[in-house]
Design a protein around this motif. Structure first.
Motif, PDB file in Angstrom:
ATOM      1  N   PRO A  74       1.060  -0.988  -0.178  1.00 60.25           N
ATOM      2  CA  PRO A  74       0.199  -0.441  -0.230  1.00 60.25           C
ATOM      3  C   PRO A  74       0.409   1.611   0.276  1.00 60.25           C
ATOM      4  O   PRO A  74       0.494   2.062  -0.922  1.00 60.25           O
ATOM      5  N   VAL A  75       1.170   1.822   0.601  1.00 55.84           N
ATOM      6  CA  VAL A  75       2.332   2.747   1.177  1.00 55.84           C
ATOM      7  C   VAL A  75       3.143   2.985  -0.762  1.00 55.84           C
ATOM      8  O   VAL A  75       3.057   4.118  -1.432  1.00 55.84           O
ATOM      9  N   ALA A  76       3.772   2.395  -1.458  1.00 61.93           N
ATOM     10  CA  ALA A  76       4.149   2.208  -2.514  1.00 61.93           C
ATOM     11  C   ALA A  76       3.105   2.476  -3.575  1.00 61.93           C
ATOM     12  O   ALA A  76       3.026   3.109  -4.617  1.00 61.93           O
ATOM     13  N   ALA A  77       1.701   1.478  -3.243  1.00 61.74           N
ATOM     14  CA  ALA A  77       0.696   1.802  -4.737  1.00 61.74           C
ATOM     15  C   ALA A  77       0.669   3.499  -4.530  1.00 61.74           C
ATOM     16  O   ALA A  77       0.172   3.953  -5.021  1.00 61.74           O
ATOM     17  N   PHE A  78       0.087   3.688  -2.858  1.00 63.75           N
ATOM     18  CA  PHE A  78      -0.273   5.316  -2.807  1.00 63.75           C
ATOM     19  C   PHE A  78       0.619   5.786  -3.253  1.00 63.75           C
ATOM     20  O   PHE A  78       0.018   7.143  -3.843  1.00 63.75           O
ATOM     21  N   GLY A  79       2.695   5.834  -3.200  1.00 65.20           N
ATOM     22  CA  GLY A  79       3.344   7.134  -3.915  1.00 65.20           C
ATOM     23  C   GLY A  79       2.813   7.192  -4.987  1.00 65.20           C
ATOM     24  O   GLY A  79       3.065   8.305  -5.598  1.00 65.20           O
ATOM     25  N   PHE A  80       2.923   5.625  -5.811  1.00 62.05           N
ATOM     26  CA  PHE A  80       3.099   5.751  -7.158  1.00 62.05           C
ATOM     27  C   PHE A  80       1.795   6.190  -7.416  1.00 62.05           C
ATOM     28  O   PHE A  80       1.703   6.708  -8.859  1.00 62.05           O
ATOM     29  N   GLY A  81       0.495   5.991  -7.222  1.00 62.68           N
ATOM     30  CA  GLY A  81      -0.897   6.565  -7.590  1.00 62.68           C
ATOM     31  C   GLY A  81      -0.757   8.002  -7.267  1.00 62.68           C
ATOM     32  O   GLY A  81      -1.350   8.628  -8.308  1.00 62.68           O
ATOM     33  N   LEU A  82      -0.237   8.443  -6.749  1.00 65.36           N
ATOM     34  CA  LEU A  82      -0.212  10.222  -6.474  1.00 65.36           C
ATOM     35  C   LEU A  82       0.838  10.427  -7.449  1.00 65.36           C
ATOM     36  O   LEU A  82      -0.088  11.877  -7.760  1.00 65.36           O
ATOM     37  N   LEU A  83       1.023  10.372  -7.776  1.00 65.10           N
ATOM     38  CA  LEU A  83       2.188  10.819  -8.374  1.00 65.10           C
ATOM     39  C   LEU A  83       1.812  10.348  -9.816  1.00 65.10           C
ATOM     40  O   LEU A  83       1.571  11.910 -10.766  1.00 65.10           O
ATOM     41  N   ALA A  84       0.720   9.345 -10.382  1.00 68.05           N
ATOM     42  CA  ALA A  84       0.197   9.612 -11.255  1.00 68.05           C
ATOM     43  C   ALA A  84      -1.097  10.801 -11.647  1.00 68.05           C
ATOM     44  O   ALA A  84      -0.537  11.548 -12.096  1.00 68.05           O
ATOM     45  N   VAL A  85      -1.982  11.031 -10.359  1.00 69.33           N
ATOM     46  CA  VAL A  85      -3.006  12.168 -10.436  1.00 69.33           C
ATOM     47  C   VAL A  85      -2.345  12.900 -10.629  1.00 69.33           C
ATOM     48  O   VAL A  85      -2.742  14.220 -11.246  1.00 69.33           O
ATOM     49  N   LEU A  86      -1.184  13.504 -10.106  1.00 67.30           N
ATOM     50  CA  LEU A  86      -0.394  14.310  -9.875  1.00 67.30           C
ATOM     51  C   LEU A  86      -0.358  14.765 -11.332  1.00 67.30           C
ATOM     52  O   LEU A  86      -0.079  15.840 -11.313  1.00 67.30           O
ATOM     53  N   TRP A  87       1.483  13.458 -11.823  1.00 68.62           N
ATOM     54  CA  TRP A  87       1.791  14.709 -13.014  1.00 68.62           C
ATOM     55  C   TRP A  87       0.019  14.777 -13.846  1.00 68.62           C
ATOM     56  O   TRP A  87       0.018  15.054 -14.712  1.00 68.62           O
ATOM     57  N   LEU A  88      -0.824  13.783 -13.675  1.00 73.08           N
ATOM     58  CA  LEU A  88      -1.787  13.606 -15.208  1.00 73.08           C
ATOM     59  C   LEU A  88      -2.599  15.661 -14.349  1.00 73.08           C
ATOM     60  O   LEU A  88      -3.221  16.345 -15.054  1.00 73.08           O
ATOM     61  N   GLY A  89      -3.456  15.666 -13.758  1.00 71.39           N
ATOM     62  CA  GLY A  89      -3.226  17.372 -12.692  1.00 71.39           C
ATOM     63  C   GLY A  89      -2.515  18.328 -13.260  1.00 71.39           C
ATOM     64  O   GLY A  89      -3.735  19.223 -14.481  1.00 71.39           O
ATOM     65  N   THR A  90      -1.094  17.995 -12.872  1.00 71.08           N
ATOM     66  CA  THR A  90       0.016  19.351 -13.133  1.00 71.08           C
ATOM     67  C   THR A  90      -0.269  19.713 -14.931  1.00 71.08           C
ATOM     68  O   THR A  90      -0.301  20.884 -14.903  1.00 71.08           O
ATOM     69  N   THR A  91      -0.207  18.405 -15.645  1.00 68.16           N
ATOM     70  CA  THR A  91       0.017  18.328 -17.133  1.00 68.16           C
ATOM     71  C   THR A  91      -1.128  19.074 -17.438  1.00 68.16           C
ATOM     72  O   THR A  91      -1.677  20.115 -18.403  1.00 68.16           O
ATOM     73  N   ILE A  92      -2.982  19.160 -17.364  1.00 68.16           N
ATOM     74  CA  ILE A  92      -4.306  19.529 -17.551  1.00 68.16           C
ATOM     75  C   ILE A  92      -4.037  20.425 -17.914  1.00 68.16           C
ATOM     76  O   ILE A  92      -4.583  21.469 -18.155  1.00 68.16           O
ATOM     77  N   THR A  93      -3.705  20.735 -16.605  1.00 68.37           N
ATOM     78  CA  THR A  93      -4.000  22.232 -15.973  1.00 68.37           C
ATOM     79  C   THR A  93      -3.008  22.861 -16.256  1.00 68.37           C
ATOM     80  O   THR A  93      -3.144  24.215 -16.804  1.00 68.37           O
ATOM     81  N   GLY A  94      -1.749  22.497 -17.206  1.00 69.36           N
ATOM     82  CA  GLY A  94      -0.857  23.409 -17.878  1.00 69.36           C
ATOM     83  C   GLY A  94      -1.260  23.818 -19.414  1.00 69.36           C
ATOM     84  O   GLY A  94      -1.303  24.446 -20.265  1.00 69.36           O
TER      85      GLY A  94
END
Length: 174
Positions: A74-94
């Motif tokens: 779960p620690v790795a899943a949450f870390g990589f999952g949050l990375l993916a969400v933020l990567w998508l979010g920052t890119t979509i916002t940009g």
């Protein structure tokens, strides 16, 4: 890398979508940051920006699915999952800011997106480093799931918030 190879068999579309398209985004980063290209060939910058955006959107969505279905805990899943969400979010916002014509805000959000794109590089430095330090993989990998991107994003935020010195040119008295 056998620790992620099971994804290729269980989730081949997500796995290959991520491992093929994330390097495309990564390869486009230096060209997108190249000020001369942006200024002299804005249409090329826009075209490559679209390619970067598509690569991030598809790779990020694939990465999110891989994170949700990881067997690394779960620690790795949450870390990589949050990375993916933020990567998508920052890119979509940009992308949205570029489309609205707000170049300054677009640049700031894309700096964040690039910091998250560079998590791939950071991860590939940290995994061998943890092996050289003889840290057990089961201990290192969940930490790396966070350490590959959080420091990158912190540096990006520091750069974005660092006070700029005005460049005042003094003239000699006439």
């Amino acid at each position: 890398m056998e620790f992620v190879a099971y994804h290729a068999q269980l989730r081949p579309i997500a796995f290959y979508g991520h491992v093929v398209l994330a390097p495309v985004a990564l390869a486009l980063v230096p060209l997108q940051l190249w000020q001369g290209l942006r200024e002299k060939r804005p249409q090329v910058h826009r075209l490559m920006g679209r390619a970067y955006g598509i690569a991030v959107l598809l790779s990020g969505a694939s990465g999110l699915w891989l994170a949700v279905t990881t067997e690394a805990g779960p620690v790795a899943a949450f870390g990589f999952g949050l990375l993916a969400v933020l990567w998508l979010g920052t890119t979509i916002t940009g992308i949205r800011l570029a489309m609205s014509g707000d170049r300054t805000a677009h640049r700031r959000w894309m700096i964040r997106s690039v910091a998250l794109t560079l998590a791939a590089v950071t991860l590939r430095i940290q995994i061998p480093a943890s092996m050289m330090l003889d840290i057990p993989f089961d201990t290192a990998y969940p930490a790396i799931a966070w350490l590959c991107w959080v420091p990158n994003l912190m540096v990006a935020e520091l750069v974005l918030r660092w006070p700029r010195r005005s460049t005042v040119r003094l003239r000699a008295p006439a």
